[in-house]
Scaffold this motif. Structure first.
Motif, PDB file in Angstrom:
ATOM      1  N   ASN A  84     -25.750  45.246  10.468  1.00 39.90           N
ATOM      2  CA  ASN A  84     -24.508  45.963  10.157  1.00 39.90           C
ATOM      3  C   ASN A  84     -24.722  47.117   9.183  1.00 39.90           C
ATOM      4  OD1 ASN A  84     -22.374  44.206  11.516  1.00 39.90           O
ATOM      5  ND2 ASN A  84     -23.535  42.701  10.343  1.00 39.90           N
ATOM      6  N   MET A  85     -25.930  47.623   9.150  1.00 38.09           N
ATOM      7  CA  MET A  85     -26.250  48.712   8.220  1.00 38.09           C
ATOM      8  C   MET A  85     -25.334  49.912   8.387  1.00 38.09           C
ATOM      9  SD  MET A  85     -30.422  48.771   8.115  1.00 38.09           S
ATOM     10  CE  MET A  85     -30.410  50.330   7.229  1.00 38.09           C
ATOM     11  N   LYS A  86     -25.005  50.208   9.651  1.00 44.09           N
ATOM     12  CA  LYS A  86     -24.193  51.402   9.913  1.00 44.09           C
ATOM     13  C   LYS A  86     -22.813  51.305   9.264  1.00 44.09           C
ATOM     14  CE  LYS A  86     -22.923  54.599  13.600  1.00 44.09           C
ATOM     15  NZ  LYS A  86     -21.617  54.938  13.029  1.00 44.09           N
ATOM     16  N   VAL A  87     -22.263  50.094   9.179  1.00 39.53           N
ATOM     17  CA  VAL A  87     -20.946  49.932   8.553  1.00 39.53           C
ATOM     18  C   VAL A  87     -21.007  50.374   7.092  1.00 39.53           C
ATOM     19  CG1 VAL A  87     -19.165  48.271   7.900  1.00 39.53           C
ATOM     20  CG2 VAL A  87     -20.373  48.020  10.081  1.00 39.53           C
ATOM     21  N   GLU A 112     -10.463  50.511   6.999  1.00 40.84           N
ATOM     22  CA  GLU A 112     -11.286  50.491   8.202  1.00 40.84           C
ATOM     23  C   GLU A 112     -12.635  49.828   7.930  1.00 40.84           C
ATOM     24  OE1 GLU A 112     -12.623  51.313  12.137  1.00 40.84           O
ATOM     25  OE2 GLU A 112     -10.629  51.196  11.234  1.00 40.84           O
ATOM     26  N   PHE A 113     -13.205  50.083   6.768  1.00 37.97           N
ATOM     27  CA  PHE A 113     -14.485  49.466   6.405  1.00 37.97           C
ATOM     28  C   PHE A 113     -14.375  47.945   6.374  1.00 37.97           C
ATOM     29  CE2 PHE A 113     -16.760  47.501   2.802  1.00 37.97           C
ATOM     30  CZ  PHE A 113     -18.055  47.572   3.300  1.00 37.97           C
ATOM     31  N   TRP A 114     -13.333  47.433   5.708  1.00 32.04           N
ATOM     32  CA  TRP A 114     -13.191  45.975   5.600  1.00 32.04           C
ATOM     33  C   TRP A 114     -12.905  45.340   6.957  1.00 32.04           C
ATOM     34  CZ3 TRP A 114     -15.327  44.201   1.557  1.00 32.04           C
ATOM     35  CH2 TRP A 114     -15.230  44.853   0.317  1.00 32.04           C
ATOM     36  N   GLU A 119     -15.032  41.984  11.323  1.00 33.94           N
ATOM     37  CA  GLU A 119     -15.328  41.760  12.742  1.00 33.94           C
ATOM     38  C   GLU A 119     -16.800  41.433  12.960  1.00 33.94           C
ATOM     39  OE1 GLU A 119     -11.940  44.783  14.650  1.00 33.94           O
ATOM     40  OE2 GLU A 119     -14.059  45.380  14.540  1.00 33.94           O
ATOM     41  N   ARG A 120     -17.653  42.228  12.355  1.00 37.66           N
ATOM     42  CA  ARG A 120     -19.095  42.021  12.530  1.00 37.66           C
ATOM     43  C   ARG A 120     -19.542  40.690  11.946  1.00 37.66           C
ATOM     44  NH1 ARG A 120     -21.850  46.869  13.395  1.00 37.66           N
ATOM     45  NH2 ARG A 120     -20.458  48.344  14.453  1.00 37.66           N
ATOM     46  N   LEU A 121     -19.098  40.391  10.731  1.00 36.12           N
ATOM     47  CA  LEU A 121     -19.554  39.178  10.063  1.00 36.12           C
ATOM     48  C   LEU A 121     -19.009  37.924  10.754  1.00 36.12           C
ATOM     49  CD1 LEU A 121     -19.394  40.104   6.258  1.00 36.12           C
ATOM     50  CD2 LEU A 121     -21.271  40.355   7.882  1.00 36.12           C
ATOM     51  N   PHE A 122     -17.779  37.995  11.244  1.00 39.63           N
ATOM     52  CA  PHE A 122     -17.198  36.843  11.935  1.00 39.63           C
ATOM     53  C   PHE A 122     -18.021  36.496  13.168  1.00 39.63           C
ATOM     54  CE2 PHE A 122     -14.277  34.671  14.807  1.00 39.63           C
ATOM     55  CZ  PHE A 122     -13.711  33.724  13.957  1.00 39.63           C
ATOM     56  N   LYS A 123     -18.440  37.508  13.895  1.00 38.58           N
ATOM     57  CA  LYS A 123     -19.258  37.267  15.085  1.00 38.58           C
ATOM     58  C   LYS A 123     -20.623  36.691  14.706  1.00 38.58           C
ATOM     59  CE  LYS A 123     -19.235  40.101  18.597  1.00 38.58           C
ATOM     60  NZ  LYS A 123     -19.299  41.313  19.448  1.00 38.58           N
ATOM     61  N   LEU A 124     -21.222  37.236  13.663  1.00 39.66           N
ATOM     62  CA  LEU A 124     -22.547  36.771  13.258  1.00 39.66           C
ATOM     63  C   LEU A 124     -22.508  35.358  12.675  1.00 39.66           C
ATOM     64  CD1 LEU A 124     -24.071  40.000  11.680  1.00 39.66           C
ATOM     65  CD2 LEU A 124     -24.955  38.748  13.656  1.00 39.66           C
ATOM     66  N   MET A 125     -21.400  35.007  12.034  1.00 38.89           N
ATOM     67  CA  MET A 125     -21.297  33.678  11.437  1.00 38.89           C
ATOM     68  C   MET A 125     -20.839  32.626  12.448  1.00 38.89           C
ATOM     69  SD  MET A 125     -19.971  34.310   7.525  1.00 38.89           S
ATOM     70  CE  MET A 125     -18.426  35.055   7.974  1.00 38.89           C
ATOM     71  N   ASN A 126     -20.473  33.095  13.652  1.00 42.72           N
ATOM     72  CA  ASN A 126     -20.090  32.173  14.720  1.00 42.72           C
ATOM     73  C   ASN A 126     -20.842  32.532  15.998  1.00 42.72           C
ATOM     74  OD1 ASN A 126     -17.634  30.532  13.555  1.00 42.72           O
ATOM     75  ND2 ASN A 126     -17.289  32.672  12.960  1.00 42.72           N
ATOM     76  N   LEU A 136     -11.230  39.618  18.722  1.00 43.28           N
ATOM     77  CA  LEU A 136     -11.444  40.163  17.368  1.00 43.28           C
ATOM     78  C   LEU A 136     -10.158  40.761  16.816  1.00 43.28           C
ATOM     79  CD1 LEU A 136     -14.965  41.859  17.558  1.00 43.28           C
ATOM     80  CD2 LEU A 136     -14.331  39.810  16.280  1.00 43.28           C
ATOM     81  N   ASP A 137      -9.393  41.439  17.676  1.00 47.92           N
ATOM     82  CA  ASP A 137      -8.119  42.007  17.224  1.00 47.92           C
ATOM     83  C   ASP A 137      -7.192  40.914  16.710  1.00 47.92           C
ATOM     84  OD1 ASP A 137      -8.930  44.542  17.873  1.00 47.92           O
ATOM     85  OD2 ASP A 137      -7.996  44.534  19.863  1.00 47.92           O
ATOM     86  N   CYS A 138      -7.140  39.817  17.461  1.00 47.75           N
ATOM     87  CA  CYS A 138      -6.304  38.694  17.050  1.00 47.75           C
ATOM     88  C   CYS A 138      -6.856  38.069  15.772  1.00 47.75           C
ATOM     89  CB  CYS A 138      -6.251  37.655  18.168  1.00 47.75           C
ATOM     90  SG  CYS A 138      -5.248  36.186  17.751  1.00 47.75           S
ATOM     91  N   MET A 139      -8.176  37.944  15.697  1.00 50.54           N
ATOM     92  CA  MET A 139      -8.826  37.347  14.534  1.00 50.54           C
ATOM     93  C   MET A 139      -8.500  38.123  13.263  1.00 50.54           C
ATOM     94  SD  MET A 139     -11.562  37.950  12.275  1.00 50.54           S
ATOM     95  CE  MET A 139     -12.614  39.102  13.158  1.00 50.54           C
TER      96      MET A 139
END
Length: 500
Positions: A84-87, A112-114, A119-126, A136-139
């Motif tokens: 997620n470096m680009k974020v 927008e950053f948060w 979104e990125r971290l939720f996917k990586l942690m699951n 992700l929008d719902c999340m």
């Protein structure tokens, strides 16, 4: 010889021909313009140096925070960071662009950053789940209600927004001041002024009195007449200098720029830690609101995505450097406050080398003796009875009026920065409506005028917090023509019915 041929100097006995007089006139004009530009360059140099010092300090502060993040996060978060470096890079890029004056809504950029990070971290942690963009929008909607990053996003948004708004306005204030001086220094002298300057500086030579200095009060009247329009910059110029001083105190005080900007990376780390600690509860609440996502067929281990080790993040304070910068700036700004109204006396004493005020054997425009007329006040309106320079007070110089407006606009920006509000730097409609400069400054931040502007102007790009009402008002005002037309139609039908 008799001086009947002279057009500027007294027509008594003279040692100047018409050609010599013309040459002296050209020489005096170029010398006076050079004096003006030299004085202006000195002010420009001071303001530009102050801008350069602060800009260097601020950019260095941001660079160090970004570097600290890049150095520490790979060890702290593993793939949570590397994927997620680009974020993170985009965040610092947006912050720089905003500081440099781009049309960016800072609060939206932080939000927008948060959102992207969540979104990125939720996917990586699951990793065991297949998570679609729709999920992700719902999340995001469900997770944000439960503050997955704790209080960090809200706290950082408030503090960083204030700090960046103040820093950007402060840096731009120096550049605007310098640019105003540059443009005003290029304003050409009027024909009447050129004649008066010649009479002041070189007519003594034509009378064989080259060693006689001009009378001080005589010099002041000539220069005040020549610089009548420039003196009208004084009020708004003082307001700008005062506003810069006040914002400088904010930057080194309540807005705490050194701490806020220098610890952005630490606040992000704190936020990620909050998310990791609350991962299970956040995930459960998201699944409850959005349903369980499908199991991923790829199957992925989350071991490498977990926190790899504890690295202590540090922020090296440069508060002392900022304190010295602000102290130096305040001293220079205070010294420059009266620049425009002290310019005539400065030019007369240092450049024209006028005699002392009590000298009764000085050049008074006609001969060697005392100078009797009183010294005129400052500004265009006070030159109506100037005995040395014919000034049309009904025709102000438009270039200088434009620069007065630039000073007002910049002071307005600083006034908003002082109370933490962002405004569209190109929307100057409210500033343009002012008819004078004498009543436009506030009590403590160059004006109540300034504190009112956030609620009256409608910026196109930089949103001002808590201004959602503008859209509603705008919509209702646009509906008025339709209602009016409807009433006309009803009245028209009723009239037809009665006529029949």
């Amino acid at each position: 010889i008799l001086g009947e041929h002279l057009r500027i100097c007294p027509q008594g006995y003279t040692c100047c021909t018409s050609e010599m007089e013309e040459n002296f006139a050209n020489k005096s004009r170029s010398e006076f313009e050079a004096m003006m530009k030299e004085a202006g360059r000195s002010v420009q140099t001071t303001l530009t140096a102050q801008h350069r010092s602060f800009d260097s300090y601020f950019q260095d502060l941001l660079n160090k925070s970004e570097k600290a993040l890049y150095d520490a996060f790979p060890s702290m978060y593993g793939e949570l960071y590397t994927q997620n470096m680009k974020v993170f890079k985009d965040l610092y890029s947006e912050l720089r662009r905003y500081y440099r004056g781009s049309n960016i809504n800072l609060e939206e950029a932080l939000n927008e950053f948060w959102t992207r990070l969540l979104e990125r971290l939720f996917k990586l942690m699951n990793p065991q789940y297949h998570i679609t963009d729709e999920y992700l929008d719902c999340m995001v909607k469900h997770a944000e209600q439960h503050k997955p990053f704790g209080e960090v996003p809200r706290d950082l948004k408030v503090k960083a927004t204030r700090a960046f708004i103040a820093a950007r306005s402060y840096a731009q204030g120096f550049l605007v001041g310098s640019d105003v001086v540059k443009k005003v220094s290029q304003v050409s002298l009027s024909h009447e002024c050129t004649r008066a300057i010649m009479k002041l500086m070189y007519c003594p030579h034509c009378r064989g009195m080259s060693s006689v200095k001009p009378c001080n009060n005589y010099c002041l009247n000539v220069v005040k007449g020549c610089l009548a329009n420039q003196a009208d910059l004084n009020t708004e110029w003082k307001y700008l200098m005062d506003s810069l001083v006040i914002v400088a105190d904010r930057i080194d005080g309540p807005y705490n720029v050194d701490t806020v900007i220098g610890t952005i990376h630490m606040r992000i780390a704190e936020a990620i830690s909050n998310l990791q600690e609350n991962k299970d509860s956040i995930t459960a609440k998201v699944f409850q609101g959005c349903g369980n996502p499908k199991i991923s067929t790829k199957g992925s281990s989350g071991e490498d995505k977990k926190r790899r080790g504890k690295v202590t993040l540090e922020a090296k304070s440069s508060a002392q450097a900022l304190e010295m910068l602000v102290l130096d700036a305040k001293g220079n700004l205070t010294a420059l406050k009266t620049y425009w109204i002290t310019l005539p006396s400065s030019l007369c004493s240092k450049k024209v080398m006028a005699s002392s005020a009590v000298d009764d054997k000085c050049w008074n425009g006609m001969t060697k003796g005392s100078y009797l007329p009183e010294v005129m006040g400052d500004g265009l309106a006070n030159q109506i009875n100037n005995p040395e320079v014919e000034v049309d007070i009904t025709k102000p110089d438009m270039t200088i009026r434009q620069q007065i407006m630039q000073l007002k606009i910049m002071t307005n920006r600083l006034g908003n920065a002082n109370i933490g509000n962002d405004v569209d730097f190109q929307d100057a409609s409210d500033d343009m409506s002012g008819s004078g400069s004498g009543d436009s400054c506030p009590d403590d931040v160059c004006g109540k005028r300034l504190s009112k502007s956030p609620s009256t102007r409608q910026p196109e790009t930089h949103a001002i917090p808590k201004q959602s009402g503008h859209g509603i008002n705008g919509a209702s005002s646009r509906s008025l023509p339709s209602a009016f037309l409807l009433l006309l139609l009803v009245a028209f039908i009723a009239a037809q019915h009665l006529w029949r």
